[in-house]
Design an enzyme around this catalytic site. Structure first.
Site, PDB file in Angstrom:
ATOM      1  N   ARG A 127       0.884  -1.177   0.000  1.00 11.93           N
ATOM      2  CA  ARG A 127       0.000   0.000   0.000  1.00 11.93           C
ATOM      3  C   ARG A 127       0.914   1.216   0.000  1.00 11.93           C
ATOM      4  O   ARG A 127       1.637   1.456   0.977  1.00 11.93           O
ATOM      5  CB  ARG A 127      -0.904  -0.023   1.235  1.00 11.93           C
ATOM      6  CG  ARG A 127      -1.908   1.126   1.302  1.00 11.93           C
ATOM      7  CD  ARG A 127      -2.785   0.963   2.521  1.00 11.93           C
ATOM      8  NE  ARG A 127      -3.588   2.146   2.789  1.00 11.93           N
ATOM      9  CZ  ARG A 127      -4.835   2.334   2.345  1.00 11.93           C
ATOM     10  NH1 ARG A 127      -5.405   1.405   1.602  1.00 11.93           N
ATOM     11  NH2 ARG A 127      -5.502   3.432   2.634  1.00 11.93           N
ATOM     12  N   ASP A 137     -16.371   9.490  -2.406  1.00 16.75           N
ATOM     13  CA  ASP A 137     -15.142   9.329  -1.624  1.00 16.75           C
ATOM     14  C   ASP A 137     -14.812  10.688  -1.007  1.00 16.75           C
ATOM     15  O   ASP A 137     -15.403  11.713  -1.388  1.00 16.75           O
ATOM     16  CB  ASP A 137     -14.005   8.853  -2.555  1.00 16.75           C
ATOM     17  CG  ASP A 137     -12.758   8.399  -1.796  1.00 16.75           C
ATOM     18  OD1 ASP A 137     -12.818   8.292  -0.551  1.00 16.75           O
ATOM     19  OD2 ASP A 137     -11.728   8.168  -2.447  1.00 16.75           O
TER      20      ASP A 137
END
Length: 318
Positions: free
Chosen positions: A115, A237
């Site tokens: 990530r 988002d």
């Protein structure tokens, strides 16, 4: 059909999971069906441990709640072990190349999840590794989240092909992966973003090419009402993703007309699903009446990160 499924399963063994653009529609659908089956097994208390004795290295250059917990628990449920590695735990932060890191970790591990920020880092890691690499998030793509998203839609609606999903907000990594994933699955994707915050033009072009082959479509607009009209799924988002916090005030002004609220969702279908990848800023990109309302499936969606990622690991690391 069974032989085709076996062929797909064989083709996924050892394969990286970097972006949905790298996967054929039938491969994505295979992973979705596998995620649904693994969820059924887990809910029924069935032990399924195809990764017994295997280890996943988890590199976190960006912090996360859902990514860490879901991968760690998922690997445990599959019979394996997950090793958390922060940027402070690795020599990457002290100048070691990604190539060298990938080569060394390939000698110790059975898979790597990373990530991070720039997408090229994931690509470079995968090029250097001899084991599967899974993209847990980059600045341009979030394929694990979107696989869980479309698993949720499949469970709630019973199908994906032909449905319309409207994404309202920043044309970021979530928008990119939702676009490509939806196109691969024959869905109609509409994205509404303000000028200066629209999705990457190259990704939009590639998405339209894919959609033309699957019966799907892509609309990119600055008009949120045009995007959300008759939508089966409404998605948003945060306006300032991780790494863009210093732009918060500027983005609040740019996105002030892009809040998903009671007035906007009136243009969607009555049985629309509201989705958000979380964490959410209630009262900012989405009103409380929507995110906490009867159409919201945000926690089913969050749970499915566990099951979707188990499917990815089971398929690629076996």
């Amino acid at each position: 059909m069974e032989l085709m499924q076996q062929d797909i399963a064989l083709g996924l063994k050892g394969k990286d999971f970097l972006a949905l653009a790298d996967y054929a529609p039938e491969e994505i659908r295979y992973l979705l069906d596998l995620a649904v089956e693994l969820k059924r097994k887990q809910k029924a208390g069935e032990v399924y441990q195809p990764l017994k004795g295997k280890t996943l290295g988890m590199i976190f250059e960006k912090s996360s709640t859902r990514t860490r917990v879901s991968f760690e628990v998922g690997m445990y449920q599959l019979g394996g072990h997950a090793l958390f590695l922060s940027k402070n735990d690795l020599q990457l932060g002290r100048g070691e190349t990604i190539w060298d890191t990938a080569q060394v970790m390939s000698r110790y591990l059975d898979g790597i999840m990373i990530r991070t920020f720039e997408h090229r880092r994931v690509i470079e890691l995968a090029r250097g590794a001899t084991i599967p690499v899974i993209n847990g998030l980059t600045d341009s793509a979030h394929p694990c989240q979107v696989l869980a998203d479309y698993q949720t839609v499949l469970e709630q609606k019973g199908r994906l092909e032909g449905l319309k999903i409207a994404y309202i907000g920043d044309g970021n990594n979530m928008a990119h992966s939702l676009m490509m994933g939806g196109a691969k699955l024959g869905m109609h994707v509409a994205v509404a973003s303000p000028e200066g915050y629209m999705p990457d033009e190259g990704i939009s072009k590639n998405t339209k090419e894919v959609a033309s082959q699957t019966g799907g479509s892509l609309l990119v607009t600055t008009d949120p009402i045009e995007a959300i009209r008759d939508a089966d799924v409404v998605y948003t988002d945060v306006w300032a993703s991780m790494g863009f916090e210093e732009e918060q005030k500027i983005r609040e002004k740019a996105f002030k007309n892009y809040q998903v609220n009671g007035d906007l969702v009136k243009h969607a279908k009555k049985d629309y699903l509201f989705m958000h990848c979380l964490p959410a800023h209630r009262g900012e990109e989405v009103s409380e009446e929507v995110i906490d309302g009867p159409n919201s499936v945000i926690f089913d969606e969050a749970e499915n990160r566990l099951h979707a990622q188990k499917a990815i690991m089971a398929a690629t690391m076996c």
